[in-house]
Write an enzyme that holds these catalytic residues in place. Structure first.
Site, short mmCIF file in Angstrom:
data_model
loop_
_atom_site.label_atom_id
_atom_site.label_comp_id
_atom_site.label_asym_id
_atom_site.label_seq_id
_atom_site.Cartn_x
_atom_site.Cartn_y
_atom_site.Cartn_z
N LYS A 21 -23.47 -6.82 0.22
CA LYS A 21 -24.06 -6.99 -1.12
C LYS A 21 -25.50 -6.53 -1.18
O LYS A 21 -25.95 -5.99 -2.19
CB LYS A 21 -23.95 -8.44 -1.57
CG LYS A 21 -24.49 -9.45 -0.59
CD LYS A 21 -23.39 -10.12 0.18
CE LYS A 21 -23.90 -10.77 1.44
NZ LYS A 21 -23.11 -11.86 1.90
N GLY A 75 -17.04 -16.86 4.60
CA GLY A 75 -16.14 -17.16 5.72
C GLY A 75 -15.32 -15.95 6.09
O GLY A 75 -15.17 -14.99 5.32
N LYS A 113 -25.81 -10.58 -5.40
CA LYS A 113 -24.47 -10.63 -6.01
C LYS A 113 -24.57 -10.62 -7.53
O LYS A 113 -23.76 -9.96 -8.22
CB LYS A 113 -23.74 -11.88 -5.52
CG LYS A 113 -23.47 -11.86 -4.03
CD LYS A 113 -23.09 -13.24 -3.52
CE LYS A 113 -22.84 -13.24 -2.02
NZ LYS A 113 -22.72 -14.58 -1.46
N ALA A 164 0.81 -1.22 0.00
CA ALA A 164 0.00 0.00 0.00
C ALA A 164 0.84 1.27 0.00
O ALA A 164 0.40 2.31 -0.48
CB ALA A 164 -0.92 -0.01 1.21
N1 HSE Z 1 -24.09 -16.12 3.09
C1 HSE Z 1 -23.15 -15.90 2.06
C2 HSE Z 1 -22.81 -17.23 1.41
C3 HSE Z 1 -21.91 -15.26 2.65
O1 HSE Z 1 -23.15 -18.27 1.96
O2 HSE Z 1 -22.24 -17.22 0.34
C4 HSE Z 1 -21.01 -14.65 1.62
O3 HSE Z 1 -21.63 -13.63 0.92
#
Ligand code: HSE
Length: 438
Positions: free
Chosen positions: A106, A303, A206, A33
């Site tokens: 998201k 995660g 997403k 950075a």
């Molecule tokens: N709940 C989401 C998943 C977490 O299981 O993909 C990541 O966006």
């Protein structure tokens, strides 16, 4: 130079991971950075102190997120609270206060991104949201930058880790839907409201973002067709398998002559496709560009640390923008030029791998034992050994072995000794073995 001061909102799964990554890799991150990065002020209503390493490095932890957003010292706000409210109010106030924002939210970007980006442009601040799509996979950077030359035709992805984990466990272990969901929640993959995962809402958030990046359209979450996996039964998974397919919960955005398809639903995919073999919590996104053809991006989609990886990458992007020469914002070799290290490149002798060995040896008592003892004397452990049948009238037989990991230098000595045996014909065929396990 003064460290860049971060304000962190939320110390849950991703917030905790972000603290861990920023502190654990602090030196490496600063080399990239161009400045040290310090979490000066954090806010969380409740958090599990014992699960987060690096908490003691945070300047101040309170419970008032608006106090962080209004803190004049803070240059970048990381929003990891999730949900719409107060996340939207906090992000808008951070922007109004002239702070850059990095978020993994998201739902917020898919529903309110158009408003947030307009405000950010007006105020001249950056908004990073790499972590909002496919967790640790840098898919936003790939689509927005790496594929910029292409007319993108379609995007198809497994973009919900929880749903993929459930489908995989049902298929492989015959576990119940409810049992798999409970485990995904315990591992911190699932959304606060897990119906977002299993009914496809999270994937739709997403996909909405991906479609905008791929096709240059405003974010239109409300137009996304969404169907979940909760009606899929074990018999469907089994029947699909018999037909040569796997069931995956896919988000698909495709440009056709009439417009753009935007849809999330369970889908049968031929089992030989790479994406059909993406299992567990892993995500994968296929992007088809007219110039590059199909490209596939794979990695952990949920995660703590994987998502933090994307959050921190966005922070590094922002910090580079205000520390480095605008014409060379991203250093050519990723690290700042004065931070390149002189770590040595190893010679092949120093490299450690496992090996496949094939040799031709006299079919006689004691030969195998002699070869095995040479390997043993060189400190090489045998994983498997097979003697193949001799050809018609042959006195020699092929011997095939797998060894455990060993330095190449030791293996070279062993091979030279084996090749010198009168009972061994010709040279030893050696192929290195890499399991590439995660
Ligand atoms: N709940 C989401 C998943 C977490 O299981 O993909 C990541 O966006």
């Amino acid at each position: 130079m003064e460290p860049v001061k971060i304000g962190l909102l939320g110390l849950g799964t991703v917030g905790g991971g972000t603290v861990t990554v920023l502190t654990r890799n602090a030196r490496e991150i600063a080399r990239r950075a161009g400045r040290d990065i310090e979490i000066a002020h954090a806010a969380a209503r409740e958090y599990k102190r014992e699960g987060i390493s690096g908490l003691d490095q945070i300047g101040r932890i309170g419970d008032d997120a608006f106090a962080v957003v209004d803190d004049p010292e803070i240059q970048i706000i990381i929003e990891l609270i999730g949900g719409y409210s107060p996340a939207l109010e906090l992000v808008m106030r951070a922007i109004a206060n002239g702070k850059h924002v990095v978020t993994a939210n998201k739902a917020l970007i898919a529903r309110h991104g158009n408003t947030i980006f307009a405000a950010a442009r007006e105020r001249g601040v950056m908004v990073g949201f790499e972590a909002a799509v496919a967790g640790g996979i840098p898919i936003i950077k790939a689509v927005r930058e790496g594929l910029a030359a292409n007319h993108i035709e379609w995007v198809a992805g497994i973009i919900n880790g929880t749903g993929n984990f459930i489908l995989t466990e049902m298929r492989d272990k015959g576990r119940s839907f409810a049992d798999c969901l409970a485990e995904a929640q315990a591992r911190g993959y699932a959304e606060a409201d897990p119906t977002f995962d299993v009914e496809g809402i999270d994937a739709a958030h997403k996909l909405t973002i991906l479609a905008s990046l791929a096709f240059g359209i405003p974010l239109q979450f409300e137009r996304c067709y969404t169907e979940g996996i909760s009606r899929i039964e074990s018999q469907d998974v089994a029947y699909a398998g018999e037909l040569g397919y796997r069931i995956k919960h896919l988000g698909i955005a495709r440009r056709n002559a009439d417009g753009i398809e935007l849809r999330v639903h369970p889908t049968l995919i031929p089992h030989r496709r790479l994406i059909a073999n993406v299992d567990g919590v892993m995500n994968a996104v296929l992007v088809k560009g007219d110039a590059v053809g199909p490209t596939l991006y794979y990695g952990a989609g949920a995660g703590s640390l994987p998502t933090a990886s994307s959050v921190v990458a966005d922070v590094v992007d922002v910090v580079r923008a205000f520390t480095t020469d605008p014409n060379n914002r991203v250093p050519h070799l990723a690290f700042q030029p004065d931070e390149l290290a002189d770590t040595p490149i190893l010679t092949m002798d120093q490299v450690e791998t496992a090996y496949y060995l094939r040799l031709t040896a006299l079919d006689e008592p004691g030969v195998m034992a002699r070869i095995a003892s040479i390997l043993g004397e060189q400190g090489i452990s045998i994983e498997a050994i097979q003697q193949k049948a001799p050809g018609e009238g042959e006195t020699h037989v092929p011997l095939v072995m797998l060894t455990q990991r060993v330095r190449e230098g030791q293996m070279n000595q062993a091979i030279a000794r084996i090749e010198a045996l009168a009972s061994v014909q010709g040279s030893v065929m050696r192929i290195r073995v890499e399991t590439l396990a995660g």
